[in-house]
Design an enzyme around this catalytic site. Structure first.
Site, PDB file in Angstrom:
ATOM      1  N   ARG A  21      -2.575  -2.717   4.290  1.00  0.00           N
ATOM      2  CA  ARG A  21      -1.308  -1.990   4.174  1.00  0.00           C
ATOM      3  C   ARG A  21      -0.151  -2.960   4.297  1.00  0.00           C
ATOM      4  NH1 ARG A  21      -2.087   3.470   5.044  1.00  0.00           N
ATOM      5  NH2 ARG A  21       0.005   4.292   5.293  1.00  0.00           N
ATOM      6  N   GLU A  32       0.157  11.684  -1.680  1.00  0.00           N
ATOM      7  CA  GLU A  32       0.223  13.065  -1.195  1.00  0.00           C
ATOM      8  C   GLU A  32       1.679  13.496  -1.356  1.00  0.00           C
ATOM      9  OE1 GLU A  32      -0.895  15.486   2.879  1.00  0.00           O
ATOM     10  OE2 GLU A  32      -1.366  13.361   2.734  1.00  0.00           O
ATOM     11  N   LYS A  90       5.693   8.449   6.411  1.00  0.00           N
ATOM     12  CA  LYS A  90       6.505   9.500   5.820  1.00  0.00           C
ATOM     13  C   LYS A  90       6.995  10.493   6.867  1.00  0.00           C
ATOM     14  CE  LYS A  90       3.511  10.092   2.492  1.00  0.00           C
ATOM     15  NZ  LYS A  90       2.705  10.652   1.413  1.00  0.00           N
TER      16      LYS A  90
HETATM   17  P1  ATP Z   1       2.263   7.583   5.126  1.00  0.00           P
HETATM   18  O1  ATP Z   1       1.605   7.165   6.387  1.00  0.00           O
HETATM   19  O2  ATP Z   1       3.506   6.807   4.836  1.00  0.00           O
HETATM   20  O3  ATP Z   1       2.456   9.047   5.002  1.00  0.00           O
HETATM   21  P2  ATP Z   1       0.021   7.817   3.403  1.00  0.00           P
HETATM   22  O4  ATP Z   1      -1.047   6.811   3.229  1.00  0.00           O
HETATM   23  O5  ATP Z   1      -0.332   9.053   4.110  1.00  0.00           O
HETATM   24  O6  ATP Z   1       1.272   7.089   4.003  1.00  0.00           O
HETATM   25  P3  ATP Z   1      -0.066   8.732   0.732  1.00  0.00           P
HETATM   26  O7  ATP Z   1       0.903   9.525  -0.032  1.00  0.00           O
HETATM   27  O8  ATP Z   1      -1.353   9.361   1.084  1.00  0.00           O
HETATM   28  O9  ATP Z   1       0.659   8.236   2.031  1.00  0.00           O
HETATM   29  O10 ATP Z   1      -0.311   7.332   0.034  1.00  0.00           O
HETATM   30  C1  ATP Z   1      -0.628   7.165  -1.324  1.00  0.00           C
HETATM   31  C2  ATP Z   1      -1.242   5.819  -1.511  1.00  0.00           C
HETATM   32  O11 ATP Z   1      -0.361   4.792  -1.061  1.00  0.00           O
HETATM   33  C3  ATP Z   1      -2.517   5.676  -0.689  1.00  0.00           C
HETATM   34  O12 ATP Z   1      -3.504   5.095  -1.507  1.00  0.00           O
HETATM   35  C4  ATP Z   1      -2.123   4.785   0.441  1.00  0.00           C
HETATM   36  O13 ATP Z   1      -3.203   4.018   0.875  1.00  0.00           O
HETATM   37  C5  ATP Z   1      -1.012   3.940  -0.163  1.00  0.00           C
HETATM   38  N1  ATP Z   1      -0.094   3.481   0.876  1.00  0.00           N
HETATM   39  C6  ATP Z   1       0.625   4.229   1.735  1.00  0.00           C
HETATM   40  N2  ATP Z   1       1.313   3.461   2.588  1.00  0.00           N
HETATM   41  C7  ATP Z   1       1.043   2.173   2.258  1.00  0.00           C
HETATM   42  C8  ATP Z   1       1.453   0.892   2.758  1.00  0.00           C
HETATM   43  N3  ATP Z   1       2.292   0.787   3.793  1.00  0.00           N
HETATM   44  N4  ATP Z   1       0.960  -0.218   2.164  1.00  0.00           N
HETATM   45  C9  ATP Z   1       0.128  -0.127   1.112  1.00  0.00           C
HETATM   46  N5  ATP Z   1      -0.292   1.038   0.593  1.00  0.00           N
HETATM   47  C10 ATP Z   1       0.151   2.187   1.152  1.00  0.00           C
HETATM   48 MG    MG Z   2      -1.992  10.242   3.326  1.00  0.00          MG
END
Ligand code: ATP
Ligand code: MG
Length: 561
Positions: A266, A41, A276
């Site tokens: 994760r 995102e 983020k």
């Molecule tokens: P955040 O909570 O940091 O905002 P998010 O999952 O909302 O993380 P996205 O931009 O939606 O962030 O993530 C893109 C991809 O990265 C998704 O497929 C998500 O599952 C993966 N991802 C995000 N954080 C992690 C993590 N700590 N470990 C493994 N994969 C991750």
């Molecule tokens: Mg997300």
């Protein structure tokens, strides 16, 4: 589908076992290449957690000679920005992965998503519900009681009409939703007629004001995957209980393909935060100097700190991919960097707390040259010339007028080796009116050129030094954990309460070997006895050298037995 046999690709894991099964079964994967996607995102910079997802998504595609798309998951019309999109691309490329021409925006599929929603309504599988958020909560039921909606049995024609008018903007934000008609009594609450569209008058960074209804993630994501022909949609564990809904959407729309969702754990690392939202808070409230602050767990922060793509990929590969969430020690990440730099970084000398050492019996005006190896691990990296003269800079802590027990460095009467050059014997020091040592004196032994003692006498200490008559000024930045506790999220109050006030130390008056004067990012060095340092990729300029300590020499990582 075929499997890559190149040993360079990622280590096998349970995801690959699933894919192997799919390949063996044929069926919906018959004749297809393994096709994955990485769907960030664009509302912030990528962090080390994302690096895991990137390695899993791109690495899996690589292993099977398949494809991996890069898709901006921008169905949520909030903080999204081209700045983030560009940074995301840069970080993925830096890690060494390539999406070729397969770069997509989920928002490009809004029209198709709308059409699939209409298809569901026509099939009697979705309806417009007029419960507001509060009523929806009230009616959601519990494990004993099913949810309810008075609008569930509304005629198809009526829902079609209302949904179209929702799109046209005839209704208030939040006054209506489109819900999938699944099972109000399901033990999985995600299946209790989940909302798939809501009204939300927010400007979208790409589609502007053309939409006032937006699809929910659980509806949008399977459609994005299906449109792009994704075979395996790899995501993190929190989506496990959403998988039945993912499958339901795929089953019930006329999807062009049928992807399979597989979840993995994760990545969490101690002494830092990874969401983020929290990283943005650190940046916006100036607790750090931007997203690329070398203390941040962002990929741009790690890059600026001196992390190499190789060290990060090796870290991700070694922690492995599993179904169990766990927290990895920060020291293991450091261990992986140290491993890489120990192999690749040139050795050099820099004095970070300088004090002058004068060799009183060395001829004034004389300069000698010493040829030293750049990296004992890699003779092919050659040698460099280091100059030596009557005055040099040494670390203030390498002299003690009255030595403590076991101190083997400079003190009056003691001999040490100045790395690669001569043995010198300390004769005393000069102090200012406050009693602070301002100069240290020693005599060198001309018989010990190269640091050897022809008479075989033992000299215990070896210290680093820099020729005071031929050196470069440098600023050196030392870093410590950003947080003082292993889990800043676990305490009462805010994670900000646990910020380490001493996480950055700036040393402005450092003295480096003259050879470093022309060093530019992304070059890394081992500063003898001090650690691995890189040239700062933002602030270092000709005439104003800035180095970041990437990691110290001492390995704090202890493998669990
Ligand atoms: P955040 O909570 O940091 O905002 P998010 O999952 O909302 O993380 P996205 O931009 O939606 O962030 O993530 C893109 C991809 O990265 C998704 O497929 C998500 O599952 C993966 N991802 C995000 N954080 C992690 C993590 N700590 N470990 C493994 N994969 C991750
Ligand atoms: Mg997300």
């Amino acid at each position: 589908m075929s499997e890559n046999t190149n040993p360079e690709v990622m280590t096998g894991n349970f995801i690959h076992d699933f894919i192997d099964e799919d390949i063996a079964e044929g069926g919906r994967y018959e004749g297809k290449k393994v096709h994955t996607r990485f769907p960030p995102e664009p509302n912030g910079y990528l962090h080390i957690g994302h690096a895991k997802a990137i390695c899993v998504d791109f690495g899996t595609a690589e292993k099977y000679n398949g494809l991996c798309n890069l898709r901006m998951d921008d169905t949520n019309p909030t903080k999204e920005d081209v700045e983030y999109v560009d940074a995301i691309k840069e970080d993925i490329k830096w890690l060494g992965f390539d999406w070729d021409d397969r770069f997509y925006y989920a928002s490009d599929y809004f029209e198709q998503m709308y059409d699939y929603a209409v298809e569901l309504i026509k099939k009697g599988l979705a309806y417009v519900c007029e419960l507001n958020a509060e009523q929806m909560r009230e009616y959601r039921g519990d494990t004993q009681t099913p949810a309810k909606s008075p609008y569930r049995d509304r005629p198809v024609e009526e829902s079609l009409d209302l949904f179209e008018r929702m799109r046209k903007g005839e209704f208030e934000d939040g006054s209506m939703t489109l819900r999938a008609k699944i099972d109000l009594a399901s033990g999985n609450f995600n299946m209790r007629d989940p909302v798939i569209y809501r009204i939300n008058r927010l400007k979208h960074h790409r589609t502007g004001d053309s939409w006032c209804i937006y699809p929910m993630y659980d509806f949008a994501h399977p459609i994005e995957d299906a449109i792009e022909g994704i075979t395996h949609s790899l995501c993190t564990l929190e989506f496990e209980s959403h998988r039945p809904l993912y499958d339901w959407v795929i089953e019930n729309i006329s999807a062009p393909s049928k992807p399979r969702q597989i979840e993995f754990a994760r990545l969490g690392i101690n002494n830092t935060v990874m969401s983020k939202r929290k990283l943005r808070e650190l940046v916006e409230n100036n607790h750090v100097n931007g997203w690329d602050d070398p203390r941040m767990p962002t990929l741009c922060g790690l890059r600026r700190r001196g992390y190499t793509p190789k060290s990060i990929r090796s870290f991700i590969d070694q922690i492995g991919v599993s179904k169990v969430n766990s927290i990895v020690e920060y020291s293991f990440l450091e261990h992986c960097l140290r491993d890489d730099l120990n192999e690749s970084a040139e050795r050099t000398m820099c004095v970070i707390h300088p004090i002058k050492l004068i060799l009183t019996n060395y001829p004034e005006g004389k300069t000698e040259e010493f040829e030293v190896e750049n990296n004992p691990n890699r003779p092919e990296d050659g040698t460099r010339t280091v100059t030596f003269s009557r005055e040099c800079w040494i670390e203030a802590e390498d002299f003690m007028e009255e030595p403590i027990k076991k101190y083997q460095r400079l003190y009056p009467g003691n001999e040490v080796r100045l790395k690669s050059t001569y043995i010198v014997k300390c004769t005393g020091c000069k102090k200012d009116e406050n009693g602070n040592v301002v100069e240290v004196y020693a005599e060198y032994d001309p018989e010990t050129r190269g640091g050897n003692t022809p008479d075989g006498r033992k000299v215990r200490g070896t210290i680093h030094w820099v020729d005071a008559n031929n050196c470069a000024d440098a600023e050196v930045r030392l870093y410590d954990n950003l947080f003082t506790v292993p889990d800043p999220d676990a305490g009462e109050g805010s994670f900000l309460d646990y910020l380490n006030p001493n996480s950055l130390e700036i040393l402005k008056n450092c003295k480096a070997e003259k050879n470093l004067e022309t060093a530019t990012a992304p070059k890394s060095f081992q500063f003898m006895r001090l650690g691995y340092f890189c040239v700062d990729n933002k602030d270092s300029k000709p005439g104003h050298l800035v180095f970041n300590r990437s990691v110290s020499l001492k390995d704090g990582f202890k493998p669990k037995k």
